[in-house]
Write a protein that holds these residues in place. Structure first.
Motif, short mmCIF file in Angstrom:
data_model
loop_
_atom_site.label_atom_id
_atom_site.label_comp_id
_atom_site.label_asym_id
_atom_site.label_seq_id
_atom_site.Cartn_x
_atom_site.Cartn_y
_atom_site.Cartn_z
N GLN A 1 28.49 35.28 15.63
CA GLN A 1 29.11 36.37 14.88
C GLN A 1 29.28 37.58 15.78
N GLU B 1 26.99 40.66 15.14
CA GLU B 1 25.61 40.37 15.47
C GLU B 1 25.40 40.49 16.98
N ILE C 1 38.98 29.46 22.07
CA ILE C 1 38.33 30.27 21.04
C ILE C 1 39.01 30.10 19.69
N GLU C 2 38.21 29.90 18.66
CA GLU C 2 38.73 29.92 17.30
C GLU C 2 37.92 30.96 16.53
N ARG D 1 37.38 33.27 12.53
CA ARG D 1 37.73 33.48 11.14
C ARG D 1 37.18 34.82 10.70
N GLY E 1 34.12 37.47 4.77
CA GLY E 1 32.74 37.05 4.52
C GLY E 1 32.48 35.69 5.14
N GLY E 2 31.35 35.58 5.83
CA GLY E 2 31.04 34.32 6.50
C GLY E 2 31.89 34.06 7.72
N GLY E 3 32.52 35.11 8.22
CA GLY E 3 33.37 34.95 9.41
C GLY E 3 32.59 34.56 10.65
N PHE E 4 33.29 34.11 11.67
CA PHE E 4 32.62 33.66 12.89
C PHE E 4 33.60 33.59 14.05
#
Lengths: 154, 154
Positions: free
Chosen positions: A26, A29, A57-58, A60, A63-66
Motif C-alpha cells: 500500500q 503505508e 506495475i498494477e 487499484r 478502499g482496499g487499494g494497492f
DNA sequence: ATATAATAAAGGTCAAAGATAGTCAAAATA
DNA sequence: TATTTTGACTATCTTTGACCTTTATTATAT
C-alpha cells in the motif's frame, strides 16, 4: 548521504526476493514507513521499477487499494526483452510491427491467432490518429503486449 | 483491508456454482449477513455482476421480493458481433474493457494469454493520451481485435 | 362479498463521505 | 543541470444513509 529513493528501491527489492517475484503493497503505508510524501513512492516505481528494468506495475485505488509489483522473469538473451528494450523504441511503423510479430510467430513464441490479434489491433487503419502519434501509441502498446507474453510464459 | 464488496462477490459466485448458473436471494438478508448497508448489495451487483461480466439481474419488490442473478450463456459469434456492432461504440473505458475481455475469456472464446495481451495493451497506463482520446483509441483497437478473433475461429 | 384505503415488506437510487492511488510542477538538493 | 522531494490537486473505488418506488397484505367501508 544515501538517497531515500535508493533506500526505498532496496527495500522493495528485498521484499520481492522473499516473495517470488510478486509483491503487493500500500502506497500510503510505505510512505508513512519511510516518512516521505506518498508521491515519492510513485517516483521510485517510475524510475526504478519500469518496464525497461524488468518490472510491471498494477494498481487499484479506493478502499482496499494497492500497488502490485511484478518482477518479470528475465533471461538475459531473451529475444522479447531485446524487442522491448532496444528494438521497438519510442515509435514504430505498421510494417515494422508486422515484421516483428510475424517473426515471433514463426519462432513459435506466439500463436497464429495472437499474431493476427496484435497485427490488426495495431494497424494504421485501426489507430486513427495523426501519423506521429500513431507510431508512439503503437510502440507503447506493442511493448506492453510483449510484456504480457513474457509474463505469461513462466 | 480486504474489500467487503469482493467478499460478497465471492460468496455469490460460490452460491452460483452450486446452483447451475442461476440464483435467487434476498437483498436485506444478505446485507444483514454481511452487516452492511443494503445498498451495498446493489453496488456489488452493479459492479461485479454486470452484463459486461456476463450476468443478468432481475428483481422484484414488495412482500416476497427477491433478486435473481443469472449467469448468461451466449452464442459466441453472436456475442462477438454484438460487442463489435453495438456494445463498444465510439469510446470505452479501461474497466469496461477488462470486464468484457475477462468475460469472453471465461466463456472460452479467448485464452488466458490472449486476454492478458489485450488487457495490458489497452490499459490507461499503456495508452498515454488525454483521457478523451484514450477511450476512442481503445474502442477502435478492441473492436479490431475482436474482428480478428471472430475471423480466426469458426 | 367487493372495492378501496392503509400498512407492511420488499427492493432501488443517488449523492455524500471515506479510502486509496495518480499527476504534475515547484522547490530542494546533489 | 539533473535528479529527488514535496504538496496541491485530481481520479477512482467503496461504503453508508436518507429518501423513493413497487408489491403484497390487511383493514375498512359499502
Amino acid at each position: 548521504m544515501a538517497r531515500l529513493s535508493d533506500i526505498i528501491e532496496d527495500f522493495i527489492k528485498s521484499l520481492l526476493k522473499h516473495s517470488e517475484g510478486e509483491l503487493q503493497l500500500q502506497r500510503n503505508e510505505l510512505a508513512e514507513y519511510f516518512e516521505c510524501a506518498p508521491s515519492q513512492i510513485n517516483y521510485v516505481l517510475a524510475t526504478r521499477f519500469s518496464l525497461d528494468r524488468g518490472y510491471y506495475i498494477e494498481s487499484r485505488r479506493g478502499g482496499g487499494g494497492f500497488i502490485r509489483i511484478v518482477q518479470l522473469d528475465l533471461d538475459k538473451d531473451d529475444y522479447l526483452l531485446y524487442l522491448i528494450n532496444s528494438r521497438i523504441g519510442k515509435s514504430i511503423s505498421e510494417q515494422e510491427t508486422k515484421d516483428i510479430v510475424t517473426n515471433i510467430m514463426e519462432k513459435g513464441i506466439i500463436s497464429d491467432r495472437e499474431a493476427a490479434i496484435i497485427k490488426i489491433g495495431l494497424a494504421d487503419k485501426t489507430i486513427l490518429m495523426p501519423a506521429n502519434l500513431r507510431g508512439t501509441i503503437r510502440a507503447n502498446i506493442l511493448k506492453a503486449m510483449l510484456v504480457a507474453i513474457l509474463r505469461a510464459r513462466s
